[in-house]
Design a protein around this motif. Structure first.
Motif, PDB file in Angstrom:
ATOM      1  N   GLY A   1      36.546  33.906   5.439  1.00 26.86           N
ATOM      2  CA  GLY A   1      36.839  35.183   5.265  1.00 26.86           C
ATOM      3  C   GLY A   1      37.310  35.860   6.657  1.00 26.86           C
ATOM      4  N   ARG A   2      37.136  35.003   7.505  1.00 25.98           N
ATOM      5  CA  ARG A   2      37.435  35.729   8.929  1.00 25.98           C
ATOM      6  C   ARG A   2      38.923  35.450   9.461  1.00 25.98           C
ATOM      7  N   CYS A   3      39.332  34.338   8.695  1.00 21.30           N
ATOM      8  CA  CYS A   3      40.676  33.651   9.116  1.00 21.30           C
ATOM      9  C   CYS A   3      41.834  34.668   8.872  1.00 21.30           C
ATOM     10  N   GLY A   4      42.737  34.526  10.188  1.00 21.24           N
ATOM     11  CA  GLY A   4      43.695  35.721  10.505  1.00 21.24           C
ATOM     12  C   GLY A   4      45.025  35.367  10.178  1.00 21.24           C
TER      13      GLY A   4
ATOM     14  N   SER B   1      40.922  20.715  12.319  1.00 23.73           N
ATOM     15  CA  SER B   1      41.175  22.169  12.070  1.00 23.73           C
ATOM     16  C   SER B   1      40.277  22.706  11.127  1.00 23.73           C
ATOM     17  N   CYS B   2      39.826  23.991  11.298  1.00 21.62           N
ATOM     18  CA  CYS B   2      38.707  24.407  10.488  1.00 21.62           C
ATOM     19  C   CYS B   2      39.096  24.662   8.918  1.00 21.62           C
ATOM     20  N   PRO B   3      37.886  24.887   8.258  1.00 19.47           N
ATOM     21  CA  PRO B   3      38.184  24.897   6.694  1.00 19.47           C
ATOM     22  C   PRO B   3      38.676  26.204   6.308  1.00 19.47           C
TER      23      PRO B   3
ATOM     24  N   MET C   1      42.628  26.640  14.572  1.00 19.46           N
ATOM     25  CA  MET C   1      41.387  27.422  13.975  1.00 19.46           C
ATOM     26  C   MET C   1      41.977  28.724  13.535  1.00 19.46           C
ATOM     27  N   GLY C   2      41.130  29.282  12.666  1.00 17.48           N
ATOM     28  CA  GLY C   2      41.519  30.315  11.797  1.00 17.48           C
ATOM     29  C   GLY C   2      41.357  31.780  12.413  1.00 17.48           C
ATOM     30  N   CYS C   3      40.366  31.774  13.416  1.00 18.25           N
ATOM     31  CA  CYS C   3      40.256  33.201  13.846  1.00 18.25           C
ATOM     32  C   CYS C   3      39.713  33.037  15.504  1.00 18.25           C
ATOM     33  N   VAL C   4      39.791  34.097  16.284  1.00 21.03           N
ATOM     34  CA  VAL C   4      39.440  33.865  17.574  1.00 21.03           C
ATOM     35  C   VAL C   4      37.826  34.210  17.830  1.00 21.03           C
ATOM     36  N   VAL C   5      37.330  34.724  16.828  1.00 18.88           N
ATOM     37  CA  VAL C   5      35.868  34.932  16.918  1.00 18.88           C
ATOM     38  C   VAL C   5      35.239  33.654  17.221  1.00 18.88           C
ATOM     39  N   ASN C   6      35.546  32.610  16.324  1.00 16.23           N
ATOM     40  CA  ASN C   6      34.633  31.366  16.546  1.00 16.23           C
ATOM     41  C   ASN C   6      35.471  30.241  16.872  1.00 16.23           C
ATOM     42  N   GLY C   7      36.856  30.314  16.834  1.00 12.24           N
ATOM     43  CA  GLY C   7      37.874  29.255  16.937  1.00 12.24           C
ATOM     44  C   GLY C   7      37.812  28.441  18.252  1.00 12.24           C
ATOM     45  N   PRO C   8      37.906  29.002  19.224  1.00  7.99           N
ATOM     46  CA  PRO C   8      37.797  28.171  20.608  1.00  7.99           C
ATOM     47  C   PRO C   8      36.556  27.707  20.979  1.00  7.99           C
TER      48      PRO C   8
HETATM   49 FE1  SF4 Z   1      36.019  30.792   9.856  1.00 10.24          FE
HETATM   50 FE2  SF4 Z   1      36.939  31.278  12.103  1.00 10.24          FE
HETATM   51 FE3  SF4 Z   1      35.288  29.045  11.763  1.00 10.24          FE
HETATM   52 FE4  SF4 Z   1      38.000  29.087  10.775  1.00 10.24          FE
HETATM   53  S1  SF4 Z   1      37.354  29.191  12.956  1.00 10.24           S
HETATM   54  S2  SF4 Z   1      36.198  28.637   9.697  1.00 10.24           S
HETATM   55  S3  SF4 Z   1      38.361  31.361  10.195  1.00 10.24           S
HETATM   56  S4  SF4 Z   1      34.926  31.348  11.507  1.00 10.24           S
END
Ligand code: SF4
Length: 353
Positions: free
Chosen positions: A268-271, A263-265, A297-304
């Motif tokens: 600020g992008r986390c949704g 799981s990501c840490p 993962m917290g966001c779709v920008v970088n998550g997958p």
């Molecule tokens: Fe931030 Fe998104 Fe990476 Fe999680 S997956 S650490 S929310 S950029």
């Protein structure tokens, strides 16, 4: 990783060393002579994945209780002996599967001979358990402190003594509460002795700090192929020791099976409420037997993208997140239902496999 070559011993039917899978041990904190309580705790440890359990044997009543415990327990039993060699002899007679003695406090060579004879007669191994806190006085004088070399010399002395009594069914441990000292002592021992190594950091601390100490110390050795069986010592429920031991083996790539959660840490992008979501997913997949990696993962920008190696995953978004499988998005789900939807996706595939 190439594992260090060691001889194989058997504790009950469980192999240690000689390329056998690294086993996880724990130690009951019940009074051994309270047989129902001890058996109940052994069963909880077995259910958690423990391979071998050690019991304190501080008196004759405890030693004699081992017979009934051995008969009813679902795990091999190691008798932990300090000071009185007669307890070791009684424990062997009662059916212990292994005897652990501390060279620093078991007494004269004749007492060690008596223990060796009792174990040889029943075909059970002895763990020579060297502890930096109880080294022989002459070694402390010679080295000035409980150093790694002093610990190895203590081990050598007792191995030679056992060998002189024609006893070779040996496992070895060199433990300290200092991680660097434990690592150095075991590196030296792995070079010097052919016997399987039982790894542990002694008096490691509470559930959190003890896990960190043990993960660093045992991890440093296991990742170099050193170590045949482990015990994570925690000031906590012994079941936590087993969970920690299994987690350390998985992190070192030495145990397969079950879910590896990444799981990501978050940032600020986390949704989404990532901490709660990760905890929910982990809890819901606790019993999943498949050897899979699951990403939260917290966001779709970088998550997958960041979790490309995961078999399954979710990535949060503003109100709606995505599920992905093997790097491909397979669904868009309202944020509050993401964790449940991910688990259902995995369980559907569990049913097919
Ligand atoms: Fe931030 Fe998104 Fe990476 Fe999680 S997956 S650490 S929310 S950029």
């Amino acid at each position: 990783m190439t594992r260090a070559e060691t001889r194989r011993i058997y504790v009950g039917g469980v192999p240690i060393g000689g390329g056998a899978p690294v086993t996880v041990q724990s130690m009951c904190n019940t009074k051994t002579e309270d047989v129902p309580a001890t058996l109940a705790q052994i069963e909880r440890l077995r259910e958690a994945g423990c391979d071998i359990v050690r019991l304190a044997v501080p008196n004759m009543e405890a030693a004699r209780s081992l017979g009934e415990i051995k008969e009813k327990a679902g795990l091999p039993i190691v008798a932990d002996i300090h000071f009185d060699y007669r307890l070791a002899i009684e424990a062997a007679a009662a059916g212990a599967d292994k005897i652990r003695i501390n060279p620093g406090n078991i007494g004269s060579p004749e007492k060690v001979r008596a223990v060796a004879d009792a174990c040889r007669a029943r075909n059970i191994p002895i763990r020579v358990g060297v502890n930096s806190g109880s080294l022989e006085k002459d070694l402390l004088l010679k080295y000035g402190a409980p150093t790694a070399k002093a610990m190895v010399e203590s081990a050598r002395r007792h191995i030679e003594l056992l060998n002189s009594f024609d006893f070779d069914d040996i496992c070895l441990s060199l433990k300290a509460s200092s991680v660097p000292l434990t690592v150095e002592a075991n590196l030296l021992a792995a070079r010097e002795f052919p016997y399987p190594l039982h790894l542990g950091i002694t008096e490691a601390g509470t559930a959190y700090s003890g896990l960190v100490q043990s993960a660093v110390g045992l991890g440093a050795l296991l990742c170099q192929g050193i170590g045949d069986t482990i015990r994570v010592s925690l000031t906590a429920d012994p079941v936590e020791e087993v969970r920690a031991g299994i987690a350390i083996l998985k992190a070192a790539g030495l145990r397969k099976g079950g879910v590896r959660l990444i799981s990501c840490p978050s940032c600020g992008r986390c949704g989404i409420d990532l901490i709660r979501t990760a905890e929910e997913v982990e809890a819901m997949l606790a019993g999943c037997p498949r050897d899979i990696t699951v990403a939260v993962m917290g966001c779709v920008v970088n998550g997958p993208g960041e979790a490309r190696e995961a078999d399954y995953g979710l990535a949060g978004g503003q109100g709606v997140g995505v599920l992905f499988k093997k790097g491909r998005v397979v669904g868009k789900i309202p944020s509050e239902k993401l964790a449940q939807a991910l688990v259902e996706l995995i369980k559907q595939d569990d049913a097919k496999s």
